[in-house]
Design an enzyme around this catalytic site. Sequence first.
Site, PDB file in Angstrom:
ATOM      1  N   SER A 142       0.851  -1.195   0.000  1.00  0.00           N
ATOM      2  CA  SER A 142       0.000   0.000   0.000  1.00  0.00           C
ATOM      3  C   SER A 142       0.880   1.237   0.000  1.00  0.00           C
ATOM      4  CB  SER A 142      -0.901   0.010   1.238  1.00  0.00           C
ATOM      5  OG  SER A 142      -1.537   1.265   1.402  1.00  0.00           O
ATOM      6  N   TYR A 156      -2.522  -0.677  10.206  1.00  0.00           N
ATOM      7  CA  TYR A 156      -2.568  -1.004   8.778  1.00  0.00           C
ATOM      8  C   TYR A 156      -1.276  -0.567   8.083  1.00  0.00           C
ATOM      9  CZ  TYR A 156      -4.063  -1.095   3.902  1.00  0.00           C
ATOM     10  OH  TYR A 156      -4.142  -1.341   2.551  1.00  0.00           O
TER      11      TYR A 156
END
Length: 250
Positions: A142, A156
């Site tokens: 990501s 995350y």
Amino acid sequence: MVLRKNILITGASSGLGEGMARQYAARGRNLALAARRVDRLEALAAELKKAYPGITVVTRKLDVNDHDQVFAVFEEFRDELGSLDRVIVNAGLGKGQPIGSGRFDANRQTLQTNFLAAAAQIEAAVGIFRKQKEGHLVVVSSFSALRAFPGNLTAYAASKAGVSALAEGTRIELMKTPIKVTTLLPGFIESEMNEDISKVPLGTRAEAGAQALVKAIESEAAKAYVPSWPWAVLAKVFPFVPASVLKKFA
């Protein structure tokens, strides 16, 4: 460029995984699709085989947090298709909570799924590739891996930074072999984790995002920001963004 005919995708029942499966089916590739929601997998497989009768699509129920099952399912896919030419480690989770808020359960699950489960998938894939003496490993990280984030994104971002480092170390290890490794760092692409993409800055719709992901994968670059515009440009300046600006993401 080597044609990667047999492609395994985890987390393929929805979101980015489903989008990539659709793109590769349209390109005539054989698919090994894995996810927890087997009903959705089977519906997707039936749809793709009907639309593209020349391809093979096989499915398996897989909870990537069951590490022994990861190894078993990957081997079953390899045996059924004859080889695995590309493995896309895509299954992930985005349900973190602010640190110290009493929701360690959510942060633990995010870290386990996005890092430890990804590590099991990477290990299983590379083990098969070493035996085959070829293959292409793709790890979906990501853009958030580039910096620490506050609030719901803390665990995350940490998990994605960890898996990016793991993928990069694997790539360096395999540099002088026929096994390629690509790390994808998507920006905001429509998925179940951010269903209302209209409220997400610089968001990309699901189909366009899947097309961009597949284009990046096919290049077999070591690292790719997806879509390249604007995320490749933002990656150059993002390390210098003040923490006070990042605080606004909390």
